[in-house]
Every structure is written in C-alpha cells, then in structure tokens.
Enzyme design. Structure first.
Site, PDB file in Angstrom:
ATOM      1  N   SER A   1      10.768 -27.788   5.676  1.00 40.82           N
ATOM      2  CA  SER A   1      11.249 -27.587   4.313  1.00 40.82           C
ATOM      3  C   SER A   1      10.633 -28.540   3.310  1.00 40.82           C
ATOM      4  O   SER A   1       9.467 -28.411   2.965  1.00 40.82           O
ATOM      5  CB  SER A   1      12.777 -27.676   4.278  1.00 40.82           C
ATOM      6  OG  SER A   1      13.331 -26.593   4.964  1.00 40.82           O
TER       7      SER A   1
ATOM      8  N   GLU B   1      -3.166 -29.160  -0.476  1.00 40.81           N
ATOM      9  CA  GLU B   1      -3.821 -28.113  -1.257  1.00 40.81           C
ATOM     10  C   GLU B   1      -4.177 -28.558  -2.679  1.00 40.81           C
ATOM     11  O   GLU B   1      -5.144 -28.043  -3.258  1.00 40.81           O
ATOM     12  CB  GLU B   1      -2.935 -26.872  -1.311  1.00 40.81           C
ATOM     13  CG  GLU B   1      -2.750 -26.221   0.054  1.00 40.81           C
ATOM     14  CD  GLU B   1      -1.957 -24.930   0.012  1.00 40.81           C
ATOM     15  OE1 GLU B   1      -1.709 -24.349   1.077  1.00 40.81           O
ATOM     16  OE2 GLU B   1      -1.580 -24.498  -1.105  1.00 40.81           O
TER      17      GLU B   1
ATOM     18  N   LYS C   1       9.732 -23.440   7.488  1.00 45.69           N
ATOM     19  CA  LYS C   1      10.968 -23.028   6.829  1.00 45.69           C
ATOM     20  C   LYS C   1      10.690 -22.932   5.337  1.00 45.69           C
ATOM     21  O   LYS C   1      10.564 -23.934   4.654  1.00 45.69           O
ATOM     22  CB  LYS C   1      12.068 -24.036   7.149  1.00 45.69           C
ATOM     23  CG  LYS C   1      13.474 -23.581   6.730  1.00 45.69           C
ATOM     24  CD  LYS C   1      13.799 -24.121   5.370  1.00 45.69           C
ATOM     25  CE  LYS C   1      15.192 -23.714   4.954  1.00 45.69           C
ATOM     26  NZ  LYS C   1      15.476 -24.197   3.582  1.00 45.69           N
TER      27      LYS C   1
END
Length: 475
Positions: free
Chosen positions: A305, A316, A330
């Site tokens: 999470s 990224e 998740k």
C-alpha cells in the site's frame, strides 16, 4: 508476490485488537461522521432488515441482545462485499485500530485479522516488540491461546486472552501451512514508533532509515531523522520499507514529496477506470524540505500500500533504484469514517495508480534489482516441546541441520540426527556456555534461533545489495 513468511530477523509481532487486512492499508487521515446517514433515507430498501430484526426480537426462543444483532448486521454488510480491505470495526476494535498508528499499548505485538473464523497474523511487526524471538510470521493462524480454542470466537475476545500485564507470558498454538507448534511470548509495553535510523556500519556516509509503517507523525519523524543523520555525516540514504504494511495516505504523500522535485507525480487515483486526480510533489506537502542526495529503496513481499506508493513514486518519477523482492500488491485506498458511538467503517473508495498509470493490485512492484534471503530464513521454528537427540528421524531434524549449517557448524544437511549432528550441537553448546549434552532441548533450540536471527541480521543479503548499489552511485 512472495508467499514466504517473515525472516527471523523480522520476527517481531504486535498484538492490536483490530480486524486489519493482510498486506496493509492506505487510508485517509480524516474520520468524517456517519451520523447523518439515517436509515430513514432508504427505508424501503431497509424494510426487510427491520422486519427480520423485529421477528427475531419477538419470536426467538431465547432472550436476544439487540446490540449484538445490530453489530452482526453491520459486519454482515461489509463482509458481503467480499473485500478484505473493507470492514466494520466496533468500539473496541476502532480504538485499538487508532492506537496501532499512534501511542503505545501492552501486548506481545501482533496485528490480527479473522480468516475463516480463525485469528491470523495480518501484518508486519512492531519493531523491538517482545515477540521478536518467537518466530511468528504473517499468515500464521492462532489455534489456541493458553489452551483456549480460538476458532469461532470474536476477535476482541481472542485479543483479550492474548493481552495482559507486562512480564506475564502467553502460550500460543500456531498453525503454519501443515505444521502446528507452540510459541511462548512474554508480554510488554509496545511503543509505536514508525522511523528508525543510524549510520551504516560499513560506510558512515550512508544514512540507513527503516520505516515500519505510515502513522500519524511518520513524515515528521522521517524529516527529523534525516536532519539528525545529516549532522552525523550522512550524505546518501538507504530507505528500508521491508514488511511495512502501509498507513495514512497524507503521510506517504508528504514523504514522497521530500524526494521529488516540485511538480513530479507521486500517485494517481482512479474510479471505474476513470482518472479522478493526481498528487504531485510540492512545497505545500514537504514544507520545502528536500532530499537531493543519492537514495536506494529496499522492499519485499511485505511492503504494501503506502510503501508501494512511496517506492513507485521514487522509482518512476526520480529513477531511484528499488532493491529486494516484489512487493505485496495492494492498490486500493480506504476511508475511515466514525459512527456516533465511536465505532468505525473502513471502506474501499478508489484505486491508486503509480505515476506512470500502473495498477499494482495483486501484482506488486517489481524491484530493479531482485534479491532475497536464503531459504533457511523462512523455515518454521524448532519445537520447544520435545528434545531432539541422536538417531531421531523427525521431519524437523532437517530444519535443525539447515540452521546448524547456516551457523557454520555443519557442512552438509541430512534428514536424521546423526553423530555428525550430535557433534555439531555439542560444539554449539560449548561455544554458547550451555550444558554440553549433544541434545537439542528447549534452551538449546531457542538459542540456536537467536543466533540465527543475529546471523541473518548481520549478513542480510538484501541490505548488503542495497548498500552495494548505493555505494556504486556515490563513487
């Protein structure tokens, strides 16, 4: 996603009275009231429920507790969604849920959930809890507590059995896969901190920071830890998110913003395949506090999470290397709302996506550099109920021999308690000031596991690879 348990050096469990899902949470900090949601707003849809409630109250052959009926109906509605991240928390569970992310509590240190009417260790451990040496792992099921069978009992009642005064011991019967064994854990006061840090022993310019969850003050704790380690000489960072189950969304947004340039994406949100919005790094989030030194992030199958949001944002948007194993996967967000009686509803409200638009749900984030612990780190603990001795051919003798090999007392692994095993045990006992019997009793078994935990913490191949990667970046 790895289905292996927590390695020995992470065998720390926290006991929190709440039905929290395996793999962690991302949820909103605010708790809007549900008081305005009156049943009169949808009386037609709820008429059947009213009829059933009245029927049971008037005609059931025994006296009925109306509060239990209502609690059961609320729980039934959330359970019917078949979403492990949506649940109704009664007053006690809601209070403990809040405590799990702030303050302190007494217990052994394990977050539990009910799975098929059995309590199961649901998330990663509170650091430095008294159960660190017990060997419990995520997904372990608790069959008995001090001889009491737990199946079918309410989670709050099970937790009441496990909690107790500091210094007292609780005996747990654990089921892990096809194995059943007992674990004794001494209760203590469990402080709930979320950030730990120190300079790496191998390189005093590397600040090593472990984030164990994203609680109410984690962003501030991280900022203060970075400032402290900078004063001690840190000029690069290893951020360890292993076994971090997640937490508050606002905290991870603030923290990720510290490592990104303003305007770079942190996370996107989606509902029914439509992008609802995004969060980008900004001075509003990080108050102008930036980390511009080299960074490596360490993750594993227990990183879930909010941990995945953080790691994906740095990977990224800032090309930060990610080291370890594939994360939990998740990719949903929960809101936490309170009723007037202080019970709460934890409800999945949307998806979250990485800066590039990837949904990691049930797939996880793949590290740039994949590395794991050795297999022996995931074996079940040795039995403390029987003594292992020469010529035994029990299934766990292979485990014992693997442990002895990892500690340098054996060169090969056999499935029987041979003379070679006996000699290795004798040498271990001699080295550790134990009575030299050549047999593995409770004391010897416990100390073997302690030494193995220390060995894994010292050698930790995942951490070593992360340090190696960071060292290459700063040379």
């Amino acid at each position: 996603m790895s289905d292996q348990g927590i390695p020995f050096h992470r065998h720390i469990i926290s006991l929190i009275c709440m039905a929290i899902i395996s793999g962690g949470l991302v949820f909103y900090f605010q708790k809007p009231s549900l008081a305005s949601y009156s049943t009169s707003q949808s009386s037609d849809e709820l008429e059947k429920i009213h009829q059933l409630y009245t029927k049971i109250q008037n005609e059931y052959y025994q006296e009925v507790n109306s509060d239990l009926l209502i609690e059961g109906a609320l729980k039934g509605m959330t359970d019917s969604l078949a979403d492990p991240y949506t649940s109704y928390l009664n007053q006690e569970a809601a209070a403990s849920f809040t405590t799990s992310l702030s303050g302190e509590f007494e217990g052994i240190g394990a977050t539990l959930q009910l799975v098929d009417d059995l309590p199961e260790v649901a998330q990663s451990p509170v650091k430095n809890s008294p159960a660190e040496k017990s060997g419990l792992r995520v997904h372990d099921q608790i069959l008995q507590v001090d001889g009491r069978i737990t199946k079918g009992l309410p989670l709050s009642e099970i937790v009441s059995f496990i909690r107790g005064e500091k210094g007292t011991s609780v005996q747990l019967q654990i089921k892990r896969a096809d194995e059943i064994f007992d674990v004794a854990v001494v209760r203590d006061v469990i402080p709930v901190y979320s950030v730990y840090g120190q300079l790496a022993s191998e390189n005093s310019t590397i600040g090593q920071i472990e984030i164990v969850n994203f609680s109410q003050n984690t962003a501030l704790e991280l900022k203060e830890m970075i400032e402290e380690l900078r004063k001690e000489g840190a000029t690069s960072w290893l951020i360890d998110l292993r076994q971090n189950p997640g937490g508050y969304l606002d905290q991870v947004e603030k923290m990720a913003s510290m490592f990104l340039e303003d305007g770079e994406k942190i996370v996107q949100f989606s509902l029914k395949n439509q992008i609802l919005g995004e969060v980008v790094a900004s001075q509003k989030l990080d108050q102008g506090f930036k980390v511009q030194e080299p960074v490596v992030v360490l993750v594993d199958g227990g990183s879930a999470s909010a941990s995945e949001i953080f790691a994906a944002a740095l990977k990224e948007s800032a090309n930060v290397p990610i080291v370890g194993t594939t994360t939990y996967g998740k990719g949903t967000v929960q809101s936490v709302s309170s009723f007037q009686d202080q019970s709460e509803l934890k409800l999945t409200v949307q998806k979250w996506l990485t800066p590039s638009g990837n949904w990691l749900h049930e797939t996880g984030l793949e590290p740039d550099i994949v590395i794991d612990f050795p297999e022996y780190a995931y074996l079940i603990p040795l039995s403390k109920k029987q003594t292992l001795k020469l010529n035994d051919e029990l299934a766990e003798i292979s485990t014992l021999n693997q442990f002895l090999q990892a500690l340098g007392y054996l060169t090969t692994v056999e499935n029987s308690y041979s003379l070679v095993t006996k000699q290795a045990v004798e040498q271990f006992q001699m080295d550790n000031q134990l009575e030299v019997t050549g047999e593995v009793d409770q004391e010897t078994a416990s100390l073997i596991e302690i030494r193995l935990s220390q060995h894994l913490k010292k050698t930790d191949p995942m951490r070593q690879k992360a340090l190696e990667t960071l060292t290459e970046m700063i040379q």
